[in-house]
Design an enzyme around this catalytic site. Structure first.
Site, mmCIF file in Angstrom:
data_model
loop_
_atom_site.group_PDB
_atom_site.id
_atom_site.type_symbol
_atom_site.label_atom_id
_atom_site.label_comp_id
_atom_site.label_asym_id
_atom_site.label_seq_id
_atom_site.Cartn_x
_atom_site.Cartn_y
_atom_site.Cartn_z
ATOM 1 N N TYR A 64 4.773 5.256 3.224
ATOM 2 C CA TYR A 64 3.620 4.363 3.408
ATOM 3 C C TYR A 64 4.067 3.036 4.021
ATOM 4 O O TYR A 64 3.523 2.569 5.023
ATOM 5 C CB TYR A 64 2.917 4.107 2.066
ATOM 6 N N LYS B 215 3.506 0.854 7.920
ATOM 7 C CA LYS B 215 3.137 -0.553 8.192
ATOM 8 C C LYS B 215 4.177 -1.200 9.110
ATOM 9 O O LYS B 215 3.826 -1.920 10.052
ATOM 10 C CB LYS B 215 3.016 -1.346 6.888
ATOM 11 N N SER C 123 1.277 -5.307 4.777
ATOM 12 C CA SER C 123 1.546 -5.391 3.340
ATOM 13 C C SER C 123 2.881 -6.081 3.091
ATOM 14 O O SER C 123 3.809 -5.996 3.915
ATOM 15 C CB SER C 123 1.620 -3.961 2.803
#
Ligand code: NAD
Ligand code: GDU
Length: 342
Positions: free
Chosen positions: A148, A152, A124
């Site tokens: 979150y 990644k 992302s």
């Protein structure tokens, strides 16, 4: 050629399954359905005339995952499965770390045991954190502001370390900017649980009468109209980026790990999106300007040159296409996959 798609019943995964089937790949999906519906597979079949092999498997259950690898001769994996809500990740960070990190480690382990090393991973733009200049370029330092986002960043590091230790690994890390829109058939699209966190599904729910008005988070950013600027990308363009990444992995003799920005390279403000949506749908979107949302930054968009030069990929669909297709999906399926197939 069998491709395993983890998280293949989700928003981006389902659109990628359609493009894989259209290109003649055999598709195996594993998903635990924690944020998706099996109904999607019937819709994928309506669009493509083909079916995927679906197994309801949680990546945290390594034995079940290993059985899927024993059943099919899998040659490559596209790994979408994960939890993805930034706000929720600050409330239940350990669930995010457990699900996204352990799930990925299990997958990598089972892949290696089965000598499958070609992997496309869903990363992302959030990995660029908040201190990099825009547009974002792949070589910028990584860091993230939410649990979150940190999953990644960490998974990208796992993959680099795996490649450094064993260069049979062959990995394409795709950093998505803001995926929106839906398949032009109106049969598959984004179906968030509860109140949407993201802009486009919120707008479409206002348009269909499920929400009264849009809250625009921040009208005082240093941008031309004061609202936040993002790089929106049509989910079908994004899905096609995965096919290009798979093709590159399969064709290269020298294995590698590479990261690519998948974005349009153009920024639109929240109000630009509202106006484009109103035009494409012929619906009025009432909105209020509200305080900024915690953790948001004013503006970011991609430098998408590397994906063009190395993958031969670039976007072909416009903001107008994104709005038209998002509206087509929402208006035909006001309750998402719980709506009856027309
Ligand atoms: N949508 C975005 O804005 C966006 C942006 C950047 C990156 N991404 C990443 O792309 C990927 C796909 O996103 P999406 O928008 O399609 O999300 P989604 O929630 O629609 O799809 C993810 C799928 O993974 C499944 N899943 C989650 N944990 C699992 C587990 N432990 N085992 C098996 N299945 C599991 C869910 O049921 C869901 O179907 C995610 O990794 C997400 O972080 C999404
Ligand atoms: O109800 C809303 C929702 C969003 N926004 C604004 O719309 C823009 C886009 O917000 P989204 O929530 O749709 O997307 P983000 O850019 O915040 O984040 C999304 O894209 C990131 C990558 O670019 C990460 O992947 C992240 O997980 C994903 O949610 C932002 O300016 C936001 O403040 C509103 O004004 N009102």
């Amino acid at each position: 050629m069998f491709v395993l798609v983890t998280g293949g019943s989700g928003f981006i995964g389902s659109h990628t399954c359609v493009e894989l089937l259209n290109q003649g790949y055999d598709v195996v999906v594993v998903d635990n359905l924690c944020n998706s519906s099996v109904e999607v597979f019937q819709r994928i079949e309506c669009i493509t005339g083909k079916s995927v092999f679906f197994h309801q498997v949680d990546l945290l259950n390594k034995e079940s995952l290993a059985r899927v690898f024993e059943t099919y001769s899998i040659q490559a994996v596209i790994h979408f499965a994960g939890l993805k809500a930034v706000g929720e990740s600050t409330q239940i960070p350990l669930n995010y770390y457990h699900n996204n990190l352990t799930g990925t480690l299990n997958l990598l382990d089972v892949m290696a045991q089965n000598k499958v090393f070609d992997l496309v991973f869903s990363s992302s733009a959030t990995v660029y954190g908040e201190n990099n200049p825009i547009p974002y370029v792949e070589h910028f330092p990584l860091g993230s502001t939410s649990p979150y986002g940190r999953t990644k960043v960490m998974i990208e590091q796992f993959l680099k370390d795996a490649y450094a230790s064993d260069n049979r690994w062959n990995v394409s890390v795709l950093r998505y900017f803001n995926p929106v829109g839906a398949h032009p058939s109106g049969l598959i699209g984004e179906d968030p649980n509860g109140i949407p966190n993201n802009l486009m599904p919120f707008i479409t729910q206002v348009a269909v009468g499920k929400r009264e008005k849009l809250n625009v988070f921040g009208g005082d950013y240093p941008t031309p109209d004061g609202t936040g600027i993002r790089d929106y990308i049509h989910v079908v363009d994004l899905a096609l980026g995965h096919i290009k990444a798979l093709e590159k992995l399969a064709s290269q003799t020298e294995k590698s790990i590479d990261a690519y920005n998948l974005g349009a390279g153009v920024g639109y403000s929240v109000l630009d999106v509202v106006k484009a949506f109103e035009k494409a749908s012929d619906q009025k979107i009432p909105y209020d300007i509200m305080p900024r949302r915690a953790g948001d930054i004013a503006e970011f968009y991609a430098n998408a040159e590397k994906a063009l030069s190395e993958l031969g990929w670039q976007v072909s669909l416009s903001l107008e296409d994104m709005c038209r297709d998002a509206w087509n999906w929402q208006s035909n399926n006001p309750d998402g996959y719980a709506s009856k197939l027309k």
